[in-house]
Scaffold this active site. Structure first.
Site, PDB file in Angstrom:
ATOM      1  N   HIS B  80       0.843  -1.194   0.000  1.00  0.00           N
ATOM      2  CA  HIS B  80       0.000   0.000   0.000  1.00  0.00           C
ATOM      3  C   HIS B  80       0.884   1.252   0.000  1.00  0.00           C
ATOM      4  O   HIS B  80       0.706   2.151  -0.823  1.00  0.00           O
ATOM      5  CB  HIS B  80      -0.928  -0.002   1.216  1.00  0.00           C
ATOM      6  CG  HIS B  80      -1.599   1.313   1.480  1.00  0.00           C
ATOM      7  ND1 HIS B  80      -2.615   1.805   0.705  1.00  0.00           N
ATOM      8  CD2 HIS B  80      -1.386   2.259   2.434  1.00  0.00           C
ATOM      9  CE1 HIS B  80      -2.994   2.982   1.161  1.00  0.00           C
ATOM     10  NE2 HIS B  80      -2.268   3.294   2.219  1.00  0.00           N
ATOM     11  N   GLU B 259      11.880  13.257  -0.122  1.00  0.00           N
ATOM     12  CA  GLU B 259      10.760  12.602  -0.797  1.00  0.00           C
ATOM     13  C   GLU B 259       9.417  13.140  -0.300  1.00  0.00           C
ATOM     14  O   GLU B 259       8.482  13.353  -1.067  1.00  0.00           O
ATOM     15  CB  GLU B 259      10.843  11.081  -0.564  1.00  0.00           C
ATOM     16  CG  GLU B 259       9.631  10.280  -0.999  1.00  0.00           C
ATOM     17  CD  GLU B 259       9.445  10.243  -2.513  1.00  0.00           C
ATOM     18  OE1 GLU B 259      10.409  10.556  -3.228  1.00  0.00           O
ATOM     19  OE2 GLU B 259       8.336   9.918  -2.951  1.00  0.00           O
TER      20      GLU B 259
END
Lengths: 366, 538
Positions: B80, B259
């Site tokens: 996920h 990120e």
């Protein structure tokens, strides 16, 4: 300053929060209370900022809409405003950083310790060693919780503290500064008891430390807080904090148990004796992966039933249990008689026909 | 535009129009085609990653294990996270960048169109390799999207090597995408457009590109070290060979923290377009927005170890990382204040893009507050690795990054398709999603504070009520995407024709193009006058 922070935190904390599990615990150590105070301080600072910022935004969203006939202004720059909302947050941040730094420095200072407990994480259990007292034991999720995981809702309600109970609890004396040395035998675990304000990674090959001086007698529960594989959710921590006298009694009892275990490891055991003991050890340590009926969960966790290793040479079998292999952790931390029993059980249960292993074999194989 | 250039533009289109059939999409070098491919890929991955989330919430609906083994649960949480980060959010932003940046800087296309094709077409293969691990012996990676060693090295399934290969490919794709955007912005920008004339979406993407180029190679290094540890007998992360598992976390988060901002800076850009449009007022503090974005990007490189307060860092390190982390609140606050000042004394209307943008400001700020709390190192002891963290990063990534992507989709959909979406359905969808997402994630704050660790497939009974509420919210939120799919497809097929500037207050060069933007955006660079007229701060 620290007292002020705590007072500020306590002033605004609502007791209802604690009862319904909405807020962080205040805990039973000075550190956990400091942390709680910081938490509440930052929380209320955030709430105040939120009221101002969201209030202005909601006012604007309501008042400055076309449907209310608002006509757009054209201002789009103000160095003064930019300076204000850069400098004011800076000041607020410094105000929060000062008490936070003090707590942090206190937290990391383990020099006041009066006793030491070494905590070793294993997939998926905790090992507790008292190096000065010569006590060592393993703490597993209690059997009634294990049974209830795939059971009914009633099973879970009847289980004692479902998923938060263990077979052997860590026992600590009250009002004593305890230094925890935390490490791991395989992957990274994390030893966390919220009420102590102690949460520290257990890194394989390295030792981290933390400390706590627990102020109230009672039972405290926690869990592993770093993903450590399949049963990460099933390795709780339970600590019994007892009076100093009770602690002394407990130490004496544990020491005599250890002496008895050392004697039993030197004798030669009968096969039935080993099988009975082995079944218990197997269900506690092995059944999570290899299943109680030895069928395993191939391909990661192979079956023991009919396995080449369990039916083959005892030396190879022993070496895998002692040293691990791939996803299989090592089990060096178990006692000689426990290991002899469980290996004998694996070699003779589930229709297997392997040889019997004695504690003396384990001792020489180590 | 003069008559001569119009004729030239038509002439050009004639020769370079899209190929027919499926091969158009395989061979295309057009920024709009590739942008659409990115968006559809991201949307597909969003549904796949969302399906995993539904599995997770279904298992957590009530105590006990009903649906899956713990190992499979761990595979679902891992995949996920990976699919949402690398498959959905990042490609969606690259897709938006592809579609919008050439139009916004007055260029005909991206600077490096063939590389553009390649950087997209790597993605389906990387995603395919990653998803195929579910069907391999030992199952998919189950060590969390942060893949800490040694759980991801010595103790991981064989499929981990495929995961490593997939991450390498995703990294290639991202780096090429970033190079392309930098080259486009710096070389293809209309000669009359100065850097400080650029719209904020372009600015935020330019800065994000530098973050990508700085961060992705570090991730590639981390997975390569994993690869050699697993297969070639090195011991970077293994203490028995002189390595250190904490080294892995330093390298991972040196990638991982930039990120985080890679996934949020373009979102800031999107919102900075939508709010001025529907407030009918220029963006407040344009230059401070640019500087704030650059400061956040810089800070993102020097705060990585705030993810690692519990690894046994020395106290001096903890203090430094705490201070640096708290500092990020300043430029982020500046952005929020600027957005609110943009709304202030505007003349607001609340079409779907504005609803998403306004709720972004609210909900992202809530994520910001919990982020500030997490940055206080001593308090992080109690928050770390609990559902409080899960709530925090879903507020910034779902109601932050994803929200801005949905806002951008509604905002620019008329320009992409030449048609209007169904406003009424879009509003129903918005309220459905915004209510359910809060039912889903808000209770997770309480769960975390009450002591529920993350990444556990089963929990003790005191956590049952909030998990139940959270799961119900999760199912409702998941279902809202069925309606979103319908609205977008309905717009493409049956939408009413849109005008070239469907939003009254919209500014930007893209709105000077045809209602459905022509295949090549600007064959003649826009004039200084046009750039000035369409700039965000005039």
């Amino acid at each position: 300053m620290k007292k002020l922070v705590i007072a500020f935190g306590l002033l605004f904390s609502f007791n209802v929060f604690a009862e319904y599990g909405l807020n962080m615990t205040e805990g039973v150590t000075s550190l956990s209370r400091d942390i709680y105070g910081l938490h509440m301080m930052v929380f209320w600072v955030s709430v105040v900022i939120a009221i101002v910022v969201f209030g202005a935004m909601l006012y604007s969203l309501y008042m400055h809409r076309q449907s209310k006939g608002a006509v757009a202004a054209n201002f789009h720059e103000s160095t003064k405003a930019e300076l204000i909302w850069t400098i004011v947050p800076m000041i607020i941040l410094v105000g929060m950083a000062v008490p936070a730094s003090k707590v942090l420095i206190d937290l990391e200072d383990t020099s006041k310790a009066q006793m030491t407990v070494k905590i070793t994480g294993h997939q998926w259990k905790w090992q507790y060693d008292y190096p000065e007292e010569g006590i060592s034991f393993i703490s597993n999720l209690s059997q009634d919780s294990k049974d209830a995981v795939n059971g009914t809702d009633a099973d879970r309600e009847n289980a004692n503290h479902y998923l938060l109970d263990v077979d052997n609890r860590l026992v600590l004396p009250v009002d004593t500064s305890v230094r925890f040395l935390i490490t791991s035998n395989d992957v990274i675990h994390n030893w966390w008891v919220p009420d102590f304000g102690v949460k520290q990674d257990a890194n394989p090959g390295f030792i981290n430390d933390a400390w706590a001086e627990i102020e109230e007698i009672g039972t405290y529960r926690g869990q592993c807080a770093e993903l450590c594989g399949k049963d990460h959710g099933f390795m709780p921590i339970v600590v019994d904090v007892v009076s100093k006298e009770d602690y002394k009694k407990w130490v004496a009892k544990k020491q005599s148990e250890a002496a008895a275990a050392a004697v039993s490891a030197t004798k030669t055991w009968g096969k039935n004796e080993l099988m009975t003991k082995g079944k218990g050890v197997y269900n506690t340590n092995c059944a999570a992966c290899h299943k109680a009926d030895g069928s395993g969960m191939p391909p990661v966790f192979p079956a023991i039933k009919g396995s080449v290793i369990a039916n083959g040479s005892a030396a190879a079998h022993l070496s895998i249990v002692l040293n691990g292999k791939g996803a299989m952790p090592q089990f060096k931390m178990l006692g000689d008689s426990d290991l002899a029993a469980v290996i004998t059980y694996e070699r003779n249960a589930f229709g297997n026909t392997g040889s019997v292993v004695q504690p003396s074999d384990i001792k020489s194989a180590r | 535009m003069t008559t001569a250039t119009t004729i030239e533009a038509t002439h050009d289109d004639h020769h370079h129009g899209p190929e027919k059939g499926l091969m158009r999409w395989v061979k295309t070098t057009n920024h709009k085609d590739i942008g659409s491919l990115y968006m559809w890929f991201a949307f597909t991955m969003l549904l796949v990653g969302g399906a995993f989330a539904m599995g997770i919430r279904a298992e957590l609906l009530q105590p006990g294990l009903q649906l899956m083994e713990p190992q499979f649960f761990n595979q679902l949480t891992t995949m996920h996270g990976l699919i949402m980060v690398f498959g959905a959010i990042m490609p969606a932003f690259v897709g938006l960048g592809n579609w919008l940046i050439p139009m916004m800087v007055g260029a005909p296309d991206m600077a490096l169109p063939r590389m553009n094709n390649w950087s997209f077409w790597i993605l389906p293969f990387a995603g395919g390799i990653l998803l195929s691990t579910f069907f391999m012996e030992g199952g998919a990676p189950a060590f969390g999207w942060t893949f800490y060693a040694p759980l991801s090295t010595t103790f991981a399934p064989d499929s981990t090597d495929f995961f490593i290969f997939a991450v390498h490919l995703l990294g290639f794709s991202s780096i090429m995408g970033a190079i392309n955007i930098i080259a486009t912005v710096l070389n293809m920008r209309a000669p009359e457009m100065k850097l400080m004339d650029m719209p904020l979406f372009v600015w935020t993407w330019l800065i994000t590109s530098f973050l990508l180029i700085g961060a992705m190679p570090v991730l590639a290094g981390a997975v390569t070290m994993m690869l050699t540890d697993r297969n070639f007998g090195t011991a970077f992360f293994d203490a028995t060979g002189g390595g250190d598992p904490v080294l892995f976390q330093h390298i991972f988060w040196f990638f991982g923290h930039p990120e985080v901002y890679i996934m949020i800076l373009p979102a800031f850009g999107v919102v900075s377009h939508i709010i001025p449009t529907f407030a009918r007022k220029p963006l407040f503090g344009y230059s401070s927005m640019v500087y704030a974005t650059a400061s956040i990007a810089f800070l993102s490189y020097i705060v990585w170890a705030h993810h690692m307060f519990l690894t046994g860092m020395p106290v001096a390190g903890e203090l430094y990382f705490m201070y640096a982390t708290m500092l990020i609140a300043v430029p982020t606050g500046v952005k929020v204040f600027n957005w609110i000042s943009t709304m202030w004394r505007g003349s607001m209307t609340f079409e779907a893009p504005m609803l998403w943008a306004v709720s972004f400001v609210f909900l992202f700020t809530i994520g910001g507050f919990s982020g500030l709390m997490l940055g206080i190192a001593p308090a992080d002891i109690q928050y770390h690795d609990t559902y409080f963290v899960v709530a925090h990063f879903h507020y910034v990534l779902v109601t932050g990054a994803l929200w801005s992507i949905i806002a951008a989709t509604f905002y620019w959909l008329p320009k992409w398709t030449g048609k209007m979406y169904n406003e009424k359905l879009a509003k129903i969808h918005f309220w459905w999603a915004v209510i359910s997402v809060n039912v889903l994630f808000f209770p997770q704050h309480f769960l975390g504070l009450a002591g529920m660790p993350r990444r556990i497939p089963d929990y003790s009974l005191q956590f049952a009520d909030f998990n139940f509420i959270s799961s119900i919210g999760g199912f409702a939120f998941g279902a809202s995407f069925i309606l979103l799919t319908y609205i977008v497809i309905d717009c493409i097929r049956n939408g009413k024709p849109a005008s070239s500037r469907p939003w009254e207050g919209a500014k930007g060069l893209e709105w000077t193009l045809e209602p459905k933007a022509q295949y090549h955006s600007f064959n003649t660079p826009p004039s200084r006058k046009l750039i000035k007229a369409e700039s965000q701060h005039s």
